[in-house]
Structure formats: structure tokens, C-alpha cells
Write an enzyme that holds these catalytic residues in place. Sequence first.
Site, short mmCIF file in Angstrom:
data_model
loop_
_atom_site.label_atom_id
_atom_site.label_comp_id
_atom_site.label_asym_id
_atom_site.label_seq_id
_atom_site.Cartn_x
_atom_site.Cartn_y
_atom_site.Cartn_z
CB SER A 1 -0.90 0.01 1.24
OG SER A 1 -1.67 1.19 1.30
CG ASN B 1 -5.57 11.31 -23.08
OD1 ASN B 1 -6.39 12.04 -22.54
ND2 ASN B 1 -4.95 10.35 -22.44
N GLY C 1 13.99 9.99 -27.00
CA GLY C 1 13.37 10.38 -28.26
C GLY C 1 12.60 9.25 -28.91
CG ASP D 1 -2.32 8.94 -25.04
OD1 ASP D 1 -1.96 7.90 -25.64
OD2 ASP D 1 -2.92 8.92 -23.95
#
Length: 327
Positions: A36, A52, A228, A257
Site C-alpha cells: 500500500s 487524449n 526520443g 498520446d
Amino acid sequence: MRIAVTGSIATDHLMVFPGRFTDQLIDGELERVSLSFLADRLEIRHGGVGANIAFGLGRLGTRPILVGAAGLDFAEYGSRLREAGVDTEAVRVSESLHTARFVCTTDTDQNQIATFYAGAMAEAVRINLEDAHWRTGGLDLVLIGADDPQAMLRHTASAHGLGIPVAADPSQQLARLSGDQTRALVEGATWLFTNAYEAALLQERTGWSEADVLARVSTWIVTRGADGISLLSRDVPRRDIPAVTTDAAADPTGVGDAFRAGFLAGLARRLPPERAAQLGCALATVALESVGTQEYKLLATDLLARIDRVYGSTAARDIEPCLAGVS
């Protein structure tokens, strides 16, 4: 160029853990993990890979057609997308399910642990891509983004059947796609998008070598984060495009995106692939500096300054006409 973007539409719950995930992992105990992480920040944002990418394309003045399934809570989100220049007529709105949820925690090393709940995305398979094709007067490119797997396969088959070039972008769904499904999504694509890890996973899923993949697609774009991107084609030497660097990284969610949106917008403006990739890298870095996948501020002067700094003045001049109207 009329671009349809198929893929998930989701709400993102983004949390930040002020530590390193790897510090909590114990060698020899990874078969039984129960952890957790106490996050110190929560952001609730609009997201989903399809939305997106469409959002970025819309902001760059290329009116995309979003093809996906959303839930009962889509009204406000849909209005926001339309304001950004996205055609949402092909979005199916479920009568019983909520929009998909993406829950992601990022640590100080920019590593991420995420869970995705499909929700209304399960109804994406009921969407007929042909309806959007004929309604808009004919699509010129269809991006097949991460979505319900059967919807991805259906949209791919429909695009090929209609003779529309395909940009295959299976991304996160590679983890659950079978070899046959992955091969069906990739075979015959004009463009193939993966990150470096997904490139290896795609080859494992399909049993294909890099050469085998390139025998089936025209160009394979591999994103490599801070290193890149690479453009791979069967008859052209590999082309490596450096990233646009920044000292203000805030959130890596949705950066890929944003790259795709910039790249596709460049193609829509008839830029060669190298220039389109440079525009994509610049937009990706702008997104990286914002928390949330659609929260970045877009200024043509800022994008051109980044492009000029990394790729030179000739690249900036070539790309500048593509940013007309971006303020």
C-alpha cells in the site's frame, strides 16, 4: 485529412507517491506482493487514449473524429472535447455503465502502477466505423488505439475493408491480446506505434522479428521516453529523433498520446515523417510539464521555440505553417 481516432474514453485518477516503488520490493518475495502506497496528491482528470489523442489533434486545428464508448457521465466531458475541436458524433453513450476509469500512481522516479476499469468501453464493439466514414465524406486515416479488444479488431477489419489507411496503436492492450489478435491488428498497417517495451512485447506476442514486422507495416514508430523516438521502415535506414528536453517534468501520463497527436497533425499538414515526429516530440514535452493528460497550455510560439532549440531554425520554419491558428 480526416482522421478518426478509435480508443478508450476515461476518467483519470492520478496520484503521486513521494518515494520509490523499488524501495518497497523485496528480492525473493515478488510472488506474494501486498503493498500500500500513501499518496500525497490526487488529481481527477479527463483521459483515455482515444480522447487524449483526439484532444491534441483538435487543439492543433485538425478536426478529428473520436470513435469510442463512454458512460452516463459523458455530457460534460463531451462538451469539453467539442470545445477543443473534436467531432464526438461517433461516440456511443451507454445507457447503464459509467465511463471507464484509469487509476495511476507515479513515484519520484516517474515509475507508474496503474489499473484500468473498462466500464462503458465494453460497448465500443457495437460501434460501426462505416457510419463515421460515410457521414464525414470519407476518412483518410484511422488510428486504432487501446480499446475493447474486439472493438479494436472490428475497427481494423472495417478500415481495411473500406480501403482506409490504418495507424495501429495497441499500446496497453498488448498485455491482454493474444498472438493472433496482435497479428491481425498489425498486419497491413501504414503506421505502427509502440514504446520500446511494447516493441519487445509485440515481437514476443506475434513471434515476429523486427524484420518480420517491417515486412507487414510501412513505418514503425518506437517512442523511447527521454531518448526520443525511432522511425523504422523496411527500405529506409533507421531515423532517430531526439526528445525535446525539459527540467520541469510533472506527470508522464498521456505523454505518448500527445506525441501521437502531434505526429498525426503533422501528417495531416503534409509534413514528412521526420518533421511530424519533431512536432510530436515538442507536444509530448508540453504535456509532460502538466499534471493531467489534457491540461497542457498550447502556444504556437512556445512550440516553435522548443523545436528551434532542439531541431534548428529550418525545422521550425517547416513546421510553423502547421501551427497557424494555435494560440
